[in-house]
Design an enzyme around this catalytic site. Structure first.
Site, PDB file in Angstrom:
ATOM      1  N   LYS A  12      26.993  69.918  28.688  1.00  0.00           N
ATOM      2  CA  LYS A  12      27.955  70.876  28.126  1.00  0.00           C
ATOM      3  C   LYS A  12      28.135  70.566  26.650  1.00  0.00           C
ATOM      4  O   LYS A  12      28.377  69.421  26.266  1.00  0.00           O
ATOM      5  CB  LYS A  12      29.294  70.753  28.861  1.00  0.00           C
ATOM      6  CG  LYS A  12      30.170  71.987  28.747  1.00  0.00           C
ATOM      7  CD  LYS A  12      29.592  73.176  29.491  1.00  0.00           C
ATOM      8  CE  LYS A  12      30.525  73.695  30.555  1.00  0.00           C
ATOM      9  NZ  LYS A  12      29.868  74.719  31.395  1.00  0.00           N
ATOM     10  N   THR A  58      27.294  71.332  34.789  1.00  0.00           N
ATOM     11  CA  THR A  58      27.809  71.165  33.422  1.00  0.00           C
ATOM     12  C   THR A  58      29.325  71.361  33.415  1.00  0.00           C
ATOM     13  O   THR A  58      30.032  70.772  32.598  1.00  0.00           O
ATOM     14  CB  THR A  58      27.126  72.128  32.412  1.00  0.00           C
ATOM     15  OG1 THR A  58      27.533  73.453  32.670  1.00  0.00           O
ATOM     16  CG2 THR A  58      25.625  71.995  32.464  1.00  0.00           C
ATOM     17  N   ASP A  59      29.831  72.152  34.353  1.00  0.00           N
ATOM     18  CA  ASP A  59      31.291  72.288  34.453  1.00  0.00           C
ATOM     19  C   ASP A  59      31.933  70.956  34.867  1.00  0.00           C
ATOM     20  O   ASP A  59      32.990  70.581  34.359  1.00  0.00           O
ATOM     21  CB  ASP A  59      31.673  73.392  35.437  1.00  0.00           C
ATOM     22  CG  ASP A  59      33.166  73.662  35.389  1.00  0.00           C
ATOM     23  OD1 ASP A  59      33.619  74.266  34.387  1.00  0.00           O
ATOM     24  OD2 ASP A  59      33.893  73.224  36.305  1.00  0.00           O
ATOM     25  N   PHE A 160      17.826  63.001 -14.146  1.00  0.00           N
ATOM     26  CA  PHE A 160      16.579  63.097 -13.364  1.00  0.00           C
ATOM     27  C   PHE A 160      15.434  63.295 -14.349  1.00  0.00           C
ATOM     28  O   PHE A 160      15.266  64.365 -14.924  1.00  0.00           O
ATOM     29  CB  PHE A 160      16.650  64.251 -12.348  1.00  0.00           C
ATOM     30  CG  PHE A 160      15.472  64.256 -11.408  1.00  0.00           C
ATOM     31  CD1 PHE A 160      15.224  63.163 -10.579  1.00  0.00           C
ATOM     32  CD2 PHE A 160      14.604  65.340 -11.359  1.00  0.00           C
ATOM     33  CE1 PHE A 160      14.131  63.152  -9.712  1.00  0.00           C
ATOM     34  CE2 PHE A 160      13.509  65.336 -10.499  1.00  0.00           C
ATOM     35  CZ  PHE A 160      13.285  64.245  -9.667  1.00  0.00           C
ATOM     36  N   ARG A 177      23.343  65.678 -16.012  1.00  0.00           N
ATOM     37  CA  ARG A 177      23.419  66.881 -15.180  1.00  0.00           C
ATOM     38  C   ARG A 177      24.595  66.769 -14.223  1.00  0.00           C
ATOM     39  O   ARG A 177      25.209  65.706 -14.086  1.00  0.00           O
ATOM     40  CB  ARG A 177      22.112  67.080 -14.403  1.00  0.00           C
ATOM     41  CG  ARG A 177      21.860  65.992 -13.375  1.00  0.00           C
ATOM     42  CD  ARG A 177      20.660  66.287 -12.473  1.00  0.00           C
ATOM     43  NE  ARG A 177      20.494  65.224 -11.483  1.00  0.00           N
ATOM     44  CZ  ARG A 177      19.600  65.229 -10.508  1.00  0.00           C
ATOM     45  NH1 ARG A 177      18.756  66.230 -10.387  1.00  0.00           N
ATOM     46  NH2 ARG A 177      19.528  64.238  -9.650  1.00  0.00           N
ATOM     47  N   VAL A 228      18.909  61.357  -6.620  1.00  0.00           N
ATOM     48  CA  VAL A 228      19.595  61.293  -5.324  1.00  0.00           C
ATOM     49  C   VAL A 228      18.980  60.165  -4.495  1.00  0.00           C
ATOM     50  O   VAL A 228      19.675  59.418  -3.799  1.00  0.00           O
ATOM     51  CB  VAL A 228      19.477  62.655  -4.587  1.00  0.00           C
ATOM     52  CG1 VAL A 228      20.052  62.563  -3.181  1.00  0.00           C
ATOM     53  CG2 VAL A 228      20.156  63.754  -5.386  1.00  0.00           C
ATOM     54  N   GLN A 229      17.652  60.035  -4.600  1.00  0.00           N
ATOM     55  CA  GLN A 229      16.935  59.016  -3.828  1.00  0.00           C
ATOM     56  C   GLN A 229      17.519  57.626  -4.074  1.00  0.00           C
ATOM     57  O   GLN A 229      17.817  56.875  -3.145  1.00  0.00           O
ATOM     58  CB  GLN A 229      15.445  59.019  -4.229  1.00  0.00           C
ATOM     59  CG  GLN A 229      14.616  60.166  -3.670  1.00  0.00           C
ATOM     60  CD  GLN A 229      14.580  61.395  -4.568  1.00  0.00           C
ATOM     61  OE1 GLN A 229      15.507  61.655  -5.324  1.00  0.00           O
ATOM     62  NE2 GLN A 229      13.509  62.171  -4.465  1.00  0.00           N
ATOM     63  N   ASN A 255      20.706  68.563  -2.340  1.00  0.00           N
ATOM     64  CA  ASN A 255      21.013  68.564  -3.774  1.00  0.00           C
ATOM     65  C   ASN A 255      21.502  69.964  -4.108  1.00  0.00           C
ATOM     66  O   ASN A 255      20.718  70.915  -4.160  1.00  0.00           O
ATOM     67  CB  ASN A 255      19.749  68.194  -4.568  1.00  0.00           C
ATOM     68  CG  ASN A 255      20.064  67.892  -6.022  1.00  0.00           C
ATOM     69  OD1 ASN A 255      21.202  68.040  -6.461  1.00  0.00           O
ATOM     70  ND2 ASN A 255      19.046  67.481  -6.774  1.00  0.00           N
ATOM     71  N   HIS A 257      22.395  72.548  -6.371  1.00  0.00           N
ATOM     72  CA  HIS A 257      22.099  72.744  -7.791  1.00  0.00           C
ATOM     73  C   HIS A 257      23.127  73.625  -8.501  1.00  0.00           C
ATOM     74  O   HIS A 257      23.650  74.580  -7.925  1.00  0.00           O
ATOM     75  CB  HIS A 257      20.712  73.370  -7.948  1.00  0.00           C
ATOM     76  CG  HIS A 257      19.626  72.629  -7.226  1.00  0.00           C
ATOM     77  ND1 HIS A 257      19.292  71.329  -7.520  1.00  0.00           N
ATOM     78  CD2 HIS A 257      18.818  72.991  -6.199  1.00  0.00           C
ATOM     79  CE1 HIS A 257      18.306  70.939  -6.724  1.00  0.00           C
ATOM     80  NE2 HIS A 257      18.010  71.923  -5.909  1.00  0.00           N
TER      81      HIS A 257
HETATM   82  O1  LIG Z   1      17.636  63.624  -7.585  1.00  0.00           O
HETATM   83  C1  LIG Z   1      16.692  64.420  -7.538  1.00  0.00           C
HETATM   84  N1  LIG Z   1      15.592  64.114  -6.804  1.00  0.00           N
HETATM   85  C2  LIG Z   1      14.516  64.935  -6.716  1.00  0.00           C
HETATM   86  O2  LIG Z   1      13.519  64.610  -6.015  1.00  0.00           O
HETATM   87  C3  LIG Z   1      14.572  66.167  -7.411  1.00  0.00           C
HETATM   88  N2  LIG Z   1      13.705  67.210  -7.537  1.00  0.00           N
HETATM   89  C4  LIG Z   1      14.302  68.122  -8.337  1.00  0.00           C
HETATM   90  O3  LIG Z   1      13.790  69.244  -8.642  1.00  0.00           O
HETATM   91  N3  LIG Z   1      15.532  67.682  -8.730  1.00  0.00           N
HETATM   92  C5  LIG Z   1      15.720  66.460  -8.161  1.00  0.00           C
HETATM   93  N4  LIG Z   1      16.750  65.589  -8.219  1.00  0.00           N
END
Ligand SMILES: O=c1[nH]c(=O)c2[nH]c(=O)[nH]c2[nH]1
Length: 302
Positions: A12, A58-59, A160, A177, A228-229, A255, A257
């Site tokens: 459920k 599931t009940d 970036f 950014r 971000v990575q 991400n 934008h």
């Molecule tokens: O932090 C980021 N990682 C990416 O891999 C990526 N690729 C992108 O176009 N912008 C960003 N920004």
């Protein structure tokens, strides 16, 4: 027949539960959750031979969620999910694995006239605390905890640049950014031998959630992010350092934008680069960056 049932589970989903705790001092605490239960085991005959003998309806699974919430603590959610999943294993010999997912919704206590109100709450955001417990017969309980839907933005302190460029690349490098994401984070606990071991970790679950949330926000805010990575890796690494029983950490970060808008066509208005003030938030497409970071075994051999 030339086909075979290679995997099956059922249960459920979207079981909504609310529980109140009435305290002796007159205050009340509330918990609202959405629960999903899925069972696996000797159940194939239901699919292949119309034989429902081993099927716990599931009940029934849903009623069990309510009864378990009545008879046991619902906090921390890791404990509740573990109790519930172990119940299915203990009660039904033909069930070999029980998956229980719990989403905890925010009800934050109101401040009224500068004081915490005894029984009034508000929804301060879409962020949820999420938990998954899987009890497997004779194999203990696997618990995963996490955060979903935590929307964050920083207006500077993100870059970036240095990424691969070729004839498909249009994106300019940037040293300043906007960075915005909706945090989905999870941390996996070392397998618990059973409910007793889960019970011993009760305080640790809440502490880990607080630490992971704090580490996520502090790192996001403080790091001058190169990507971000890198930011999500730093977050994962700190959670692993802070919570020894956690074996791996996962992040999934969109991400979100925000595009600059060139307004120079209008009377030469300057709105790009260092003059950018008005941006166009994008709903799609969005970047999506994911990782799993695992504790490095110490390598120490006895
Ligand atoms: O932090 C980021 N990682 C990416 O891999 C990526 N690729 C992108 O176009 N912008 C960003 N920004």
């Amino acid at each position: 027949m030339s086909s075979t049932l290679s995997s099956a589970r059922y249960g459920k989903d979207n079981v909504r539960v609310y529980k109140v705790q009435r305290n002796e001092d007159g205050t009340q605490d509330v918990t609202e959750m959405t629960v999903c239960t899925l069972l696996e085991g000797d159940i194939a005959a239901s699919w292949t031979h119309s034989d429902n003998a081993n099927i716990v309806a599931t009940d029934t699974q849903k009623q069990t969620v309510y009864i378990t919430a009545k008879q046991h603590p619902v906090n921390p959610p890791e404990l509740f999910a573990s109790i519930l999943s172990q119940h299915y294993i203990d009660t039904y010999p033909r069930i070999t694995a029980a998956h229980v997912d719990v989403i905890v919704h925010r009800w934050t206590r109101m401040e009224v006239e500068g004081k915490p109100h005894p029984h009034s709450f508000f929804r301060d955001g879409a962020e949820t605390r999420v938990v998954g417990a899987v009890a497997r017969r004779d194999k203990g309980i696997d618990v995963k905890s996490g955060i979903k839907g935590l929307l964050v933005l920083k207006s500077t302190g993100s870059q970036f640049w240095g990424f691969h460029r070729d004839e498909y690349t249009q994106l300019p490098e940037t040293w300043d950014r906007i960075l915005s994401t909706e945090v989905e984070a999870a941390w996996n606990w070392k397998t618990f031998t059973g409910l007793e071991e889960v019970q011993k970790e009760v305080a640790g679950f809440d502490q880990a959630w607080k630490d992971a949330r704090r580490i996520t926000m502090e790192t996001f805010a403080k790091e001058n992010s190169p990507s971000v990575q890198n930011t999500m890796y730093l977050m994962s690494d700190q959670i692993l350092a802070k919570v020894p029983r956690v074996e791996s950490v996962e992040y999934s970060l969109p991400n979100k934008h925000y595009f600059e808008i060139d307004l120079s066509w209008h009377k030469g208005l300057k709105n790009t680069g260092k003059d950018a003030e008005v941006y166009a938030p994008q709903s799609d497409p969005n970047g999506l960056i994911q990782c799993t970071v695992t504790r490095q075994s110490s390598g120490a051999k006895l």
